[in-house]
Design a protein around this motif. Structure first.
Motif, PDB file in Angstrom:
ATOM      1  N   LEU A  95       0.826  -1.207   0.000  1.00 39.85           N
ATOM      2  CA  LEU A  95       0.000   0.000   0.000  1.00 39.85           C
ATOM      3  C   LEU A  95       0.862   1.260   0.000  1.00 39.85           C
ATOM      4  N   LEU A  96       2.028   1.166   0.645  1.00 43.28           N
ATOM      5  CA  LEU A  96       2.929   2.316   0.723  1.00 43.28           C
ATOM      6  C   LEU A  96       3.803   2.465  -0.515  1.00 43.28           C
ATOM      7  N   LEU A  97       4.106   1.347  -1.159  1.00 44.57           N
ATOM      8  CA  LEU A  97       5.020   1.346  -2.313  1.00 44.57           C
ATOM      9  C   LEU A  97       4.244   0.938  -3.556  1.00 44.57           C
ATOM     10  N   PRO A  98       3.795   1.889  -4.364  1.00 39.71           N
ATOM     11  CA  PRO A  98       2.916   1.564  -5.499  1.00 39.71           C
ATOM     12  C   PRO A  98       3.534   0.632  -6.535  1.00 39.71           C
ATOM     13  N   ARG A  99       4.850   0.562  -6.621  1.00 36.70           N
ATOM     14  CA  ARG A  99       5.482  -0.325  -7.610  1.00 36.70           C
ATOM     15  C   ARG A  99       5.647  -1.750  -7.104  1.00 36.70           C
ATOM     16  N   PHE A 100       5.329  -1.956  -5.832  1.00 31.87           N
ATOM     17  CA  PHE A 100       5.447  -3.290  -5.248  1.00 31.87           C
ATOM     18  C   PHE A 100       4.066  -3.913  -5.135  1.00 31.87           C
ATOM     19  N   ARG A 101       3.869  -5.058  -5.791  1.00 30.10           N
ATOM     20  CA  ARG A 101       2.588  -5.759  -5.763  1.00 30.10           C
ATOM     21  C   ARG A 101       2.807  -7.143  -5.155  1.00 30.10           C
ATOM     22  N   PRO A 102       2.732  -7.262  -3.832  1.00 31.78           N
ATOM     23  CA  PRO A 102       2.976  -8.564  -3.197  1.00 31.78           C
ATOM     24  C   PRO A 102       1.956  -9.595  -3.660  1.00 31.78           C
ATOM     25  N   LEU A 103       2.452 -10.741  -4.056  1.00 33.84           N
ATOM     26  CA  LEU A 103       1.596 -11.803  -4.574  1.00 33.84           C
ATOM     27  C   LEU A 103       1.939 -13.103  -3.868  1.00 33.84           C
ATOM     28  N   MET A 104       0.957 -13.718  -3.248  1.00 34.19           N
ATOM     29  CA  MET A 104       1.177 -15.002  -2.592  1.00 34.19           C
ATOM     30  C   MET A 104       0.896 -16.116  -3.586  1.00 34.19           C
ATOM     31  N   LEU A 105       1.845 -17.047  -3.719  1.00 36.39           N
ATOM     32  CA  LEU A 105       1.739 -18.105  -4.712  1.00 36.39           C
ATOM     33  C   LEU A 105       1.171 -19.400  -4.139  1.00 36.39           C
ATOM     34  N   ALA A 106       1.521 -19.726  -2.907  1.00 34.11           N
ATOM     35  CA  ALA A 106       1.095 -20.992  -2.300  1.00 34.11           C
ATOM     36  C   ALA A 106       1.505 -20.990  -0.845  1.00 34.11           C
ATOM     37  N   PHE A 107       0.945 -21.914  -0.090  1.00 37.56           N
ATOM     38  CA  PHE A 107       1.396 -22.125   1.272  1.00 37.56           C
ATOM     39  C   PHE A 107       2.566 -23.103   1.278  1.00 37.56           C
ATOM     40  N   ASP A 108       3.270 -23.131   2.400  1.00 35.25           N
ATOM     41  CA  ASP A 108       4.355 -24.100   2.593  1.00 35.25           C
ATOM     42  C   ASP A 108       4.002 -24.918   3.829  1.00 35.25           C
ATOM     43  N   GLY A 109       4.877 -24.978   4.819  1.00 30.92           N
ATOM     44  CA  GLY A 109       4.584 -25.755   6.014  1.00 30.92           C
ATOM     45  C   GLY A 109       3.544 -25.093   6.902  1.00 30.92           C
ATOM     46  N   LYS A 110       2.742 -25.909   7.585  1.00 35.43           N
ATOM     47  CA  LYS A 110       1.713 -25.407   8.495  1.00 35.43           C
ATOM     48  C   LYS A 110       1.762 -26.226   9.781  1.00 35.43           C
ATOM     49  N   THR A 111       1.466 -25.585  10.912  1.00 34.64           N
ATOM     50  CA  THR A 111       1.290 -26.321  12.165  1.00 34.64           C
ATOM     51  C   THR A 111       0.020 -25.839  12.847  1.00 34.64           C
ATOM     52  N   ARG A 112      -0.621 -26.735  13.553  1.00 37.13           N
ATOM     53  CA  ARG A 112      -1.919 -26.466  14.158  1.00 37.13           C
ATOM     54  C   ARG A 112      -1.784 -25.776  15.518  1.00 37.13           C
ATOM     55  N   SER A 113      -2.624 -24.775  15.725  1.00 34.23           N
ATOM     56  CA  SER A 113      -2.768 -24.112  17.036  1.00 34.23           C
ATOM     57  C   SER A 113      -1.442 -23.637  17.620  1.00 34.23           C
ATOM     58  N   GLY A 114      -0.617 -23.042  16.786  1.00 34.37           N
ATOM     59  CA  GLY A 114       0.639 -22.486  17.280  1.00 34.37           C
ATOM     60  C   GLY A 114       1.673 -23.522  17.643  1.00 34.37           C
ATOM     61  N   GLY A 115       1.502 -24.759  17.176  1.00 35.50           N
ATOM     62  CA  GLY A 115       2.426 -25.822  17.556  1.00 35.50           C
ATOM     63  C   GLY A 115       3.849 -25.618  17.100  1.00 35.50           C
ATOM     64  N   GLY A 116       4.077 -24.782  16.104  1.00 37.12           N
ATOM     65  CA  GLY A 116       5.430 -24.569  15.593  1.00 37.12           C
ATOM     66  C   GLY A 116       6.172 -23.446  16.268  1.00 37.12           C
ATOM     67  N   ILE A 117       5.506 -22.705  17.139  1.00 36.26           N
ATOM     68  CA  ILE A 117       6.128 -21.601  17.873  1.00 36.26           C
ATOM     69  C   ILE A 117       5.659 -21.671  19.317  1.00 36.26           C
ATOM     70  N   SER A 118       6.572 -21.492  20.268  1.00 37.99           N
ATOM     71  CA  SER A 118       6.148 -21.493  21.668  1.00 37.99           C
ATOM     72  C   SER A 118       7.090 -20.658  22.516  1.00 37.99           C
ATOM     73  N   LEU A 119       6.566 -20.186  23.625  1.00 38.20           N
ATOM     74  CA  LEU A 119       7.360 -19.448  24.603  1.00 38.20           C
ATOM     75  C   LEU A 119       7.978 -20.455  25.564  1.00 38.20           C
ATOM     76  N   VAL A 120       9.299 -20.382  25.692  1.00 34.22           N
ATOM     77  CA  VAL A 120      10.064 -21.393  26.440  1.00 34.22           C
ATOM     78  C   VAL A 120      10.791 -20.741  27.606  1.00 34.22           C
ATOM     79  N   VAL A 121      10.821 -21.423  28.736  1.00 36.79           N
ATOM     80  CA  VAL A 121      11.600 -20.964  29.886  1.00 36.79           C
ATOM     81  C   VAL A 121      12.678 -22.003  30.186  1.00 36.79           C
ATOM     82  N   PRO A 122      13.833 -21.571  30.706  1.00 34.43           N
ATOM     83  CA  PRO A 122      14.919 -22.512  30.996  1.00 34.43           C
ATOM     84  C   PRO A 122      14.591 -23.411  32.185  1.00 34.43           C
ATOM     85  N   PRO A 123      15.268 -24.539  32.311  1.00 37.02           N
ATOM     86  CA  PRO A 123      15.029 -25.421  33.454  1.00 37.02           C
ATOM     87  C   PRO A 123      15.378 -24.701  34.759  1.00 37.02           C
TER      88      PRO A 123
END
Length: 399
Positions: free
Chosen positions: A152-180
Motif C-alpha cells: 500500500l505504501l510502495l505503489p510499484r510493489f505488488r505482493p503476490l502469494m503463490l502458495a502455502f508451505d509448512g503449516k502447524t496447528r494451534s501455534g504448535g510450531g512456535i512457543s514461549l520457552v523458559v529454561p530449566p
C-alpha cells in the motif's frame, strides 16, 4: 591428515560459497571445468583453486559469451530460511535440483541460472523482494501480512502469494520457552522476566498477542537471532524466549527449556511463497516451474522423511535427530483452506473479506491461484477449485 591442512572444502561448503544448487555445481564441474578432487566417494574443492576459477570465469565471461550474446539467458533468485523448519521444502528443492529440472523442462534451449540467498528472518526476504534482488521468497505469516501494508505504501510493489508451505496447528510450531529451574510457572509471572525473540517476525507477533492476553506487557523484550535465543536459554542469560521450529524441539532435546504452555502461542502457524506480481506477470512459466518443484518437494518430504532429514541436515547443519523429530509435526500442504484465510486475517488484524475472482484473499495480499492450479495439473494432481478449500484441513495431504 585433516582436510584443513590442504585447505579443502566439502562440496556443500563450495555450494554455499557460490550460492548455487547441487545440480548447478555438477554442471559446472562437467561443462566449465570447475576444479575438484575425488577421494573415494567424497568430492572436495581446493579453496584457492576455487577462488582462481571464479576469477578466471569472471574475466572471461564477456569473451566466452561473444557468440551467444543474443541467446536467451534468464536468472532467478530464490530467498529461503534454512533456520525455519516450516520452510525446509526449499532446502529439499535446492539439494535435489528440483527447480532447475522444471526450468529445463519448460525450455531446454534457455540458459537458466538459479541463485539462492539464505536469510535469518522473513522480513529480510521481503526487503529483497521489494528491491528486486530476489524474485521468489519463502516467509512466515507475519511477513506475508506485512508485505500487504508495504504494498500500500510502495505503489510499484505488488505482493503476490503463490502458495502455502509448512503449516502447524494451534501455534504448535512456535512457543514461549523458559529454561530449566525457572521460577516462572504461569504466564502472569513473566512480567519481570527478560524475553528474547526475533524482531518483526511471526514469533514476535505471537509474543505480542500472548503478552496482551496474559497481561505482562511490561516484560523487557530483546530482539536477537533465533540461534542466539537458544544460546541464551542454554547459558541461562535470558529468562524466556519465543522459539520456532527446529529451535523449539532442539531446546527440549538439550534440556535447555520447555514450553510454558503446551499448546503453543495463538492460532495456526503458516508459511508461504511470495513474489512481486509485476515480475510474475512477465515470467509465468518460471512461476509455474517453481510451484511444480515446490509440490514435488512436499511429496518427497511426506513419502521419504528419513532421506529428507538427511538432505536438510546437509543443507542446514541441524542435527538429524532434531530434524527427524520436527518434520512429521509439520503439515506440508501448499493449498489454501478457508481456515488458512481466517488465520491470515487474524494475523493481519483485518476483518475477513470474501475471495473475489480467485485473485485476492481477505488479508488484501493478492493470490493468483491459476499458477498453483496449472502446476498441480501438470503433475497430474487433483484439480484445485477457484475458491479456497472449505473448512478445516483435510485428512489427506495432496499438495
Amino acid at each position: 591428515m585433516s582436510r584443513e591442512r590442504f585447505d579443502l572444502l566439502t562440496l556443500q561448503e563450495a555450494m554455499d560459497i557460490l550460492g548455487v544448487s547441487r545440480a548447478t555445481i555438477d554442471r559446472w564441474r562437467k561443462e566449465k571445468q570447475l576444479p575438484y578432487i575425488k577421494i573415494g566417494k567424497e568430492v572436495w574443492v581446493n579453496k584457492q583453486k576455487l577462488h582462481d576459477w571464479v576469477q578466471l570465469h569472471a574475466l572471461k565471461e564477456p569473451e566466452e559469451k561473444g557468440p551467444r550474446e543474443t541467446a536467451d539467458r534468464r536468472t532467478v533468485t530464490v530467498g529461503y530460511q534454512s533456520g525455519a523448519a516450516l520452510l525446509w521444502s526449499t532446502l529439499i528443492m535446492k539439494q535435489l535440483g528440483l527447480f532447475e529440472q522444471e526450468l529445463e523442462r519448460i525450455s531446454p534451449a534457455t540458459e537458466y541460472e538459479v541463485r539462492w540467498t539464505n536469510a535469518s528472518n522473513g522480513m529480510e526476504l521481503v526487503e529483497e523482494l521489494i528491491s528486486g534482488r530476489a524474485q521468489i521468497v519463502s516467509v512466515g505469516d507475519y511477513p506475508i501480512s506485512a508485505s500487504r501494508e508495504l504494498g500500500l505504501l510502495l505503489p510499484r510493489f505488488r505482493p503476490l502469494m503463490l502458495a502455502f508451505d509448512g503449516k502447524t496447528r494451534s501455534g504448535g510450531g512456535i512457543s514461549l520457552v523458559v529454561p530449566p529451574g525457572s521460577r516462572v510457572r504461569k504466564p502472569e509471572e513473566l512480567a519481570e522476566v527478560s524475553i528474547s525473540t526475533v524482531g518483526h517476525s511471526s514469533a514476535s507477533y505471537r509474543l505480542k498477542e500472548y503478552m496482551g492476553v496474559f497481561g505482562f506487557d511490561s516484560a523487557p523484550i530483546t530482539h536477537r537471532s533465533m540461534g542466539d535465543c537458544l544460546s541464551g536459554l542454554v547459558e541461562g542469560s535470558t529468562g524466556a524466549a519465543v522459539l520456532w521450529e527446529p529451535y523449539l524441539s532442539w531446546a527440549q532435546l538439550l534440556g535447555a527449556g520447555a514450553p510454558i504452555v503446551s499448546a503453543g502461542i495463538g492460532e495456526d502457524y503458516l508459511t508461504g511463497l511470495m513474489t512481486d506480481g509485476n515480475w510474475a506477470e512477465g515470467n509465468e512459466d518460471i512461476v509455474i516451474a517453481y510451484l511444480k518443484a515446490h509440490l514435488r518437494a512436499h511429496a518427497f518430504i511426506r513419502r521419504q522423511p528419513e532421506r529428507a532429514a538427511v538432505l536438510v541436515h546437509q543443507a542446514s547443519g541441524f542435527p538429524v535427530s532434531v530434524i527427524s523429530l520436527v518434520l512429521p509435526q509439520i503439515r506440508w500442504d501448499a493449498s489454501f483452506y478457508s481456515r488458512d484465510l481466517q488465520t491470515l486475517n487474524r494475523v493481519s488484524g483485518r476483518r475477513e473479506r470474501e475471495l473475489q475472482g480467485g485473485t485476492a484473499v481477505g488479508t488484501g495480499v493478492a493470490f493468483q491461484k491459476r499458477y498453483l492450479q496449472e502446476a498441480a495439473e501438470a503433475l497430474k494432481l487433483p484439480i484445485l477449485p477457484d475458491a479456497p478449500l472449505p473448512g478445516e484441513w483435510s485428512q489427506e495431504q495432496i499438495y
